[in-house]
Design an enzyme around this catalytic site. Structure first.
Site, mmCIF file in Angstrom:
data_model
loop_
_atom_site.group_PDB
_atom_site.id
_atom_site.type_symbol
_atom_site.label_atom_id
_atom_site.label_comp_id
_atom_site.label_asym_id
_atom_site.label_seq_id
_atom_site.Cartn_x
_atom_site.Cartn_y
_atom_site.Cartn_z
ATOM 1 N N ASP A 40 2.957 5.329 0.387
ATOM 2 C CA ASP A 40 1.599 5.814 0.128
ATOM 3 C C ASP A 40 1.643 6.813 -1.017
ATOM 4 O O ASP A 40 2.639 7.533 -1.188
ATOM 5 C CB ASP A 40 1.020 6.479 1.381
ATOM 6 C CG ASP A 40 -0.496 6.586 1.333
ATOM 7 O OD1 ASP A 40 -1.167 5.743 1.957
ATOM 8 O OD2 ASP A 40 -1.018 7.499 0.665
ATOM 9 N N ASP A 68 3.567 4.990 -5.647
ATOM 10 C CA ASP A 68 2.454 4.803 -6.574
ATOM 11 C C ASP A 68 2.490 3.353 -7.028
ATOM 12 O O ASP A 68 3.350 2.964 -7.820
ATOM 13 C CB ASP A 68 2.597 5.755 -7.769
ATOM 14 C CG ASP A 68 1.473 5.613 -8.778
ATOM 15 O OD1 ASP A 68 0.594 4.746 -8.576
ATOM 16 O OD2 ASP A 68 1.482 6.350 -9.777
ATOM 17 N N VAL A 69 1.553 2.533 -6.525
ATOM 18 C CA VAL A 69 1.592 1.099 -6.835
ATOM 19 C C VAL A 69 1.228 0.809 -8.284
ATOM 20 O O VAL A 69 1.375 -0.335 -8.746
ATOM 21 C CB VAL A 69 0.678 0.287 -5.896
ATOM 22 C CG1 VAL A 69 1.116 0.438 -4.444
ATOM 23 C CG2 VAL A 69 -0.792 0.663 -6.076
ATOM 24 N N TYR A 160 -14.870 -3.501 -8.124
ATOM 25 C CA TYR A 160 -14.077 -3.777 -6.923
ATOM 26 C C TYR A 160 -14.000 -5.286 -6.684
ATOM 27 O O TYR A 160 -12.924 -5.843 -6.459
ATOM 28 C CB TYR A 160 -14.704 -3.072 -5.728
ATOM 29 C CG TYR A 160 -13.973 -3.255 -4.426
ATOM 30 C CD1 TYR A 160 -12.814 -2.536 -4.143
ATOM 31 C CD2 TYR A 160 -14.444 -4.145 -3.456
ATOM 32 C CE1 TYR A 160 -12.146 -2.699 -2.937
ATOM 33 C CE2 TYR A 160 -13.786 -4.314 -2.254
ATOM 34 C CZ TYR A 160 -12.632 -3.589 -2.002
ATOM 35 O OH TYR A 160 -11.967 -3.754 -0.808
ATOM 36 N N LYS A 164 -10.789 -7.928 -6.666
ATOM 37 C CA LYS A 164 -10.480 -8.760 -5.505
ATOM 38 C C LYS A 164 -10.569 -10.249 -5.827
ATOM 39 O O LYS A 164 -9.784 -11.045 -5.311
ATOM 40 C CB LYS A 164 -11.410 -8.395 -4.340
ATOM 41 C CG LYS A 164 -11.240 -6.969 -3.837
ATOM 42 C CD LYS A 164 -9.819 -6.675 -3.375
ATOM 43 C CE LYS A 164 -9.670 -5.285 -2.825
ATOM 44 N NZ LYS A 164 -8.296 -4.991 -2.333
ATOM 45 N N THR A 195 -13.325 2.528 7.488
ATOM 46 C CA THR A 195 -12.321 3.397 6.885
ATOM 47 C C THR A 195 -13.001 4.312 5.872
ATOM 48 O O THR A 195 -14.178 4.127 5.535
ATOM 49 C CB THR A 195 -11.248 2.582 6.138
ATOM 50 O OG1 THR A 195 -11.879 1.872 5.061
ATOM 51 C CG2 THR A 195 -10.550 1.586 7.061
#
Length: 281
Positions: A40, A68-69, A160, A164, A195
């Protein structure tokens, strides 16, 4: 009743695993016996989550580290650390994601860039780093948590949705490249989940999902691999039906089923979460 999924001896790595959906996925994997690496951006939160899951007495070993992706070196280091501490990664769950909500022309440039960098390029990075080793070993499963926005038209979530949609397209192409290998690819596309990422947004015709619903889908997909998984399950067949209808009918139905986040979003409920993106230009 289906028998519980047994992942004893398996190693899983979960990105964005400190909170929300990622935390529940890590919990479910460990409960099924897997050894789990949680990555994370908030490394301390990842470590605390791992400690909490370990203290709960779950079957699998769990540890948490900073990830860190958006950085190839960070992602590679995460996978290397997971292998060094737990063994070769059998299951990678690409879960990390961010979302800004509002009119497309009010979106800060930083928000658009962040969403594409994390939500799309982060997934691409994970697949590129994990899949070759899995192919070489002759086994492995990469599960990506995308969104129903991968196949729906969602006003107020333009960037977003773009990310996706890109995730689904990318995974379709890579799946074809890997079709002769034993490595499995899956993409899970849930409706709105309770969430912080979705705080203050509408759910449309679908019920509000819980992180545990997505975790259960991950276990079911490991047990019986499928490429495309929608939650609720009816979304996939419904969209296939809607897409063959005339354009005007299709648009009318979509407007009834899919929330218009421009109109429905509660900006106050999202203020804390969206502070990470800065102010609109």
């Amino acid at each position: 009743m289906n028998a519980p999924v047994n992942l004893k001896g398996k190693v899983a790595a979960v990105t964005g695993g400190a909170n929300g959906i990622g935390r529940e996925i890590a919990r479910a994997l460990a409960q099924a016996g897997a050894k789990v690496a949680i990555g994370d951006l908030d490394g301390e939160a990842a470590r605390l989550t791992a400690e909490a899951l370990t203290a709960a007495g779950l079957d699998g070993a769990v540890f948490g580290v900073e990830l860190d992706v958006t950085s190839s070196s960070s992602f590679a280091g995460f996978l290397a650390t997971a292998e060094a501490r737990l063994g070769p990664v059998d299951v990678l769950v690409n879960n990390a994601g961010v979302m800004w909500v509002g009119p497309f022309d009010a979106e800060p440039e930083a928000a658009a860039e962040r969403q594409i960098t994390v939500n799309l390029l982060g997934v691409i990075r994970g697949v590129k780093l994990a899949a070759p080793a899995m192919v070489a070993r002759g086994s492995g499963h990469i599960i990506t948590i995308a969104s129903a926005s991968s196949i729906l038209t969602t006003p107020g979530e333009a960037s977003y949705s773009a990310g996706k949609h890109g995730v689904l397209g990318y995974l379709k192409a890579v799946r074809e490249e890997l079709h002769r290998s034993p490595v499995q690819l899956s993409v899970i596309m849930p409706a709105v989940v309770d969430t912080a990422l979705a705080a203050g947004t509408g759910t449309g015709a679908a019920k509000l999902l819980q992180p545990a619903d997505i975790a259960a889908a991950v276990l079911a997909t490991i047990d019986r691999p499928r490429f495309e998984v929608t939650i609720p399950a009816y979304i996939g067949p419904l969209m296939r039906f809607i897409n063959v209808l005339p354009g005007q009918v299709r648009d009318l139905l979509m407007r009834q089923l899919v929330p218009n986040q421009v109109r429905e979003v509660d900006r106050g409920a999202r203020a804390t979460y969206e502070a990470q993106f800065g102010e609109p230009d």
